[in-house]
Write a protein that holds these residues in place. Structure first.
Motif, PDB file in Angstrom:
ATOM      1  N   ARG A  34      46.063  33.628  35.275  1.00  0.00           N
ATOM      2  CA  ARG A  34      46.045  33.366  36.717  1.00  0.00           C
ATOM      3  C   ARG A  34      44.603  33.274  37.228  1.00  0.00           C
ATOM      4  O   ARG A  34      44.262  32.387  38.013  1.00  0.00           O
ATOM      5  N   LYS A  35      43.761  34.192  36.786  1.00  0.00           N
ATOM      6  CA  LYS A  35      42.352  34.161  37.197  1.00  0.00           C
ATOM      7  C   LYS A  35      41.662  32.905  36.684  1.00  0.00           C
ATOM      8  O   LYS A  35      40.868  32.286  37.400  1.00  0.00           O
ATOM      9  N   ALA A  36      41.961  32.524  35.443  1.00  0.00           N
ATOM     10  CA  ALA A  36      41.343  31.319  34.876  1.00  0.00           C
ATOM     11  C   ALA A  36      41.768  30.080  35.646  1.00  0.00           C
ATOM     12  O   ALA A  36      40.961  29.168  35.872  1.00  0.00           O
ATOM     13  N   LYS A  37      43.009  30.046  36.075  1.00  0.00           N
ATOM     14  CA  LYS A  37      43.499  28.909  36.855  1.00  0.00           C
ATOM     15  C   LYS A  37      42.787  28.828  38.204  1.00  0.00           C
ATOM     16  O   LYS A  37      42.457  27.734  38.679  1.00  0.00           O
ATOM     17  N   ASN A  38      42.550  29.965  38.805  1.00  0.00           N
ATOM     18  CA  ASN A  38      41.925  30.004  40.128  1.00  0.00           C
ATOM     19  C   ASN A  38      40.403  29.842  40.093  1.00  0.00           C
ATOM     20  O   ASN A  38      39.834  29.233  40.997  1.00  0.00           O
ATOM     21  N   TYR A  39      39.748  30.437  39.086  1.00  0.00           N
ATOM     22  CA  TYR A  39      38.285  30.500  39.076  1.00  0.00           C
ATOM     23  C   TYR A  39      37.620  29.672  37.980  1.00  0.00           C
ATOM     24  O   TYR A  39      36.425  29.432  38.043  1.00  0.00           O
ATOM     25  N   THR A  81      35.046  30.307  32.743  1.00  0.00           N
ATOM     26  CA  THR A  81      33.766  30.981  32.544  1.00  0.00           C
ATOM     27  C   THR A  81      33.399  31.937  33.673  1.00  0.00           C
ATOM     28  O   THR A  81      32.331  32.546  33.640  1.00  0.00           O
ATOM     29  N   HIS A  82      34.261  32.107  34.643  1.00  0.00           N
ATOM     30  CA  HIS A  82      33.993  33.033  35.744  1.00  0.00           C
ATOM     31  C   HIS A  82      33.925  34.464  35.198  1.00  0.00           C
ATOM     32  O   HIS A  82      34.703  34.835  34.318  1.00  0.00           O
ATOM     33  N   PRO A  83      32.983  35.268  35.723  1.00  0.00           N
ATOM     34  CA  PRO A  83      32.840  36.645  35.223  1.00  0.00           C
ATOM     35  C   PRO A  83      34.125  37.473  35.280  1.00  0.00           C
ATOM     36  O   PRO A  83      34.373  38.288  34.378  1.00  0.00           O
ATOM     37  N   ALA A  84      34.955  37.276  36.287  1.00  0.00           N
ATOM     38  CA  ALA A  84      36.209  38.024  36.375  1.00  0.00           C
ATOM     39  C   ALA A  84      37.157  37.662  35.233  1.00  0.00           C
ATOM     40  O   ALA A  84      37.876  38.516  34.714  1.00  0.00           O
ATOM     41  N   VAL A  85      37.140  36.403  34.841  1.00  0.00           N
ATOM     42  CA  VAL A  85      37.998  35.947  33.742  1.00  0.00           C
ATOM     43  C   VAL A  85      37.462  36.476  32.410  1.00  0.00           C
ATOM     44  O   VAL A  85      38.227  36.951  31.564  1.00  0.00           O
ATOM     45  N   VAL A  86      36.160  36.429  32.248  1.00  0.00           N
ATOM     46  CA  VAL A  86      35.537  36.938  31.017  1.00  0.00           C
ATOM     47  C   VAL A  86      35.808  38.437  30.868  1.00  0.00           C
ATOM     48  O   VAL A  86      36.163  38.908  29.785  1.00  0.00           O
ATOM     49  N   GLU A  87      35.682  39.164  31.956  1.00  0.00           N
ATOM     50  CA  GLU A  87      35.948  40.606  31.915  1.00  0.00           C
ATOM     51  C   GLU A  87      37.406  40.884  31.541  1.00  0.00           C
ATOM     52  O   GLU A  87      37.697  41.757  30.715  1.00  0.00           O
ATOM     53  N   CYS A  88      38.309  40.136  32.122  1.00  0.00           N
ATOM     54  CA  CYS A  88      39.731  40.291  31.819  1.00  0.00           C
ATOM     55  C   CYS A  88      40.002  39.952  30.347  1.00  0.00           C
ATOM     56  O   CYS A  88      40.783  40.630  29.678  1.00  0.00           O
ATOM     57  N   SER A  89      39.347  38.927  29.855  1.00  0.00           N
ATOM     58  CA  SER A  89      39.490  38.541  28.458  1.00  0.00           C
ATOM     59  C   SER A  89      39.009  39.648  27.526  1.00  0.00           C
ATOM     60  O   SER A  89      39.632  39.935  26.501  1.00  0.00           O
ATOM     61  N   GLN A  90      37.923  40.287  27.884  1.00  0.00           N
ATOM     62  CA  GLN A  90      37.403  41.388  27.072  1.00  0.00           C
ATOM     63  C   GLN A  90      38.358  42.574  27.079  1.00  0.00           C
ATOM     64  O   GLN A  90      38.557  43.224  26.045  1.00  0.00           O
TER      65      GLN A  90
END
Length: 54
Positions: free
Chosen positions: A23-28, A31-40
């Protein structure tokens, strides 16, 4: 060693974190930091599951 209930809870956490990340990747964007953090965070959960599954 985790029991079956703990394993199911971990799998639920993985599925939920994956949905949140998508959902974050779709919105942002991917490579957005919030998506990267969630991925980690998802990686940590997956690594934890990998340890108990092997």
């Amino acid at each position: 060693m985790l029991n079956l209930l703990d394993e199911k809870a971990l799998l639920f956490q993985i599925a939920l974190k994956r949905k949140i990340m998508y959902r974050k990747a779709k919105n942002y964007g991917f490579t957005h930091p919030a998506v990267v953090e969630c991925s980690q965070e998802l990686d940590i959960l997956l690594n934890k599951y990998q340890k108990i599954a092997s």
